[in-house]
Design an enzyme around this catalytic site. Sequence first.
Site, mmCIF file in Angstrom:
data_model
loop_
_atom_site.group_PDB
_atom_site.id
_atom_site.type_symbol
_atom_site.label_atom_id
_atom_site.label_comp_id
_atom_site.label_asym_id
_atom_site.label_seq_id
_atom_site.Cartn_x
_atom_site.Cartn_y
_atom_site.Cartn_z
ATOM 1 N N CYS A 111 59.180 -10.154 -50.586
ATOM 2 C CA CYS A 111 59.229 -9.239 -49.163
ATOM 3 C C CYS A 111 60.425 -8.263 -49.028
ATOM 4 O O CYS A 111 61.713 -8.428 -49.304
ATOM 5 C CB CYS A 111 59.246 -10.016 -48.192
ATOM 6 S SG CYS A 111 59.352 -9.101 -46.436
ATOM 7 N N TYR B 128 53.224 0.570 -46.745
ATOM 8 C CA TYR B 128 52.298 -0.317 -46.337
ATOM 9 C C TYR B 128 51.124 0.474 -45.426
ATOM 10 O O TYR B 128 49.756 0.150 -45.653
ATOM 11 C CB TYR B 128 52.803 -1.044 -45.435
ATOM 12 C CG TYR B 128 53.723 -1.952 -45.955
ATOM 13 C CD1 TYR B 128 52.878 -3.196 -46.376
ATOM 14 C CD2 TYR B 128 54.911 -2.021 -46.354
ATOM 15 C CE1 TYR B 128 53.760 -4.238 -47.064
ATOM 16 C CE2 TYR B 128 55.625 -3.026 -46.978
ATOM 17 C CZ TYR B 128 55.004 -4.100 -47.461
ATOM 18 O OH TYR B 128 55.768 -5.092 -48.198
#
Length: 343
Positions: free
Chosen positions: A54, A185
């Site tokens: 992440c 994203y």
Amino acid sequence: MGTTGQDNNDNEGKGGKDEFKRSASHFADRITADGRDGWPVAADRYRLVVSRACPWANRALISRRLLGLEEAISLAVTDPIQDERSWRFTLDPGGVDPVLDIAFLSEAYDAREQGYPGGVSVPAIVDVPSGKLVTNDFQRITLDFATEWTALHRDGAPDLYPEAHREEIDDVAESIYRDVNNGVYKAGFAVHQETYDTTVERLFARLDQVSERLSNRRYLVGDTITEADIRFFTTLVRFDTVYHGHFKCNRNKLSEDPVLWAYARDLFQTPGFGDTVDFDHITRHYHQVHTNINPTAIVPIGPDLSSWLTPHHREQLGGRPFGEATAPGPVPAAETVPPAGRA
């Protein structure tokens, strides 16, 4: 990422009709020197939970290491591959975190708020004595590491959020967050062509702008590493490995922009940056968890990562990574990750 990090939206890894939208962090208590939220800074009380896959958690890893907080706040690393209960501790013996004594990060969320309906995200800080989640506010955690945890910083720790430059750091970081950190994203999870086109155009416009900014200066703000560089780096280091192909951010690769590629390598080769990056976790997580994007869950073989260690020549622009401060020492043995190479 929601069920896969700090991306708190129901589409990630599942498919869906709505466009990607990142939710605000639900648990935004702060750990401060004066303990005003009920969580005072204290050594050995808190545990930082991360996924090395992440980018938002990677920020916390870098900050913790640069500031020398490894002994003050312990580290839990989750499996990069999740199941229906999200982040799990299957990398630890018996599949249980040895400090928190839980198998899933969601258990710390439940201890804080029973029946919490949102996503289980990292980075997360858990209060060890109570087992309760304290915060999952990825935007605030690193700022507080830099400003509230100063009593526990190592000798020679850098000032990552210098007061004289905070307004500029915030402005630069906000534009990069909107168009780059979050932009990849929005592009990757776009379900309409128009949304994708607009997002990718803004992404590369911002990258071009920042490339120009960095063409004659070594770091984003001032002449030392700051919070702004940390936030930018964690997207750049994932760009060619996952965002270029997996998220369709493919106008060009990072390695095809001479300025940004040299800047990213400069940071990668600086203690505290590349030694927190696990390309194996990154590659497997994105390609095996995001099944709406990659339904076969096949993990690609490339790219070749050895070029991250090639000379960057950015030192010719002046500046020093830590200014009058010093570099962090060796990575604790228990926290080492494989060196750069083939993912």
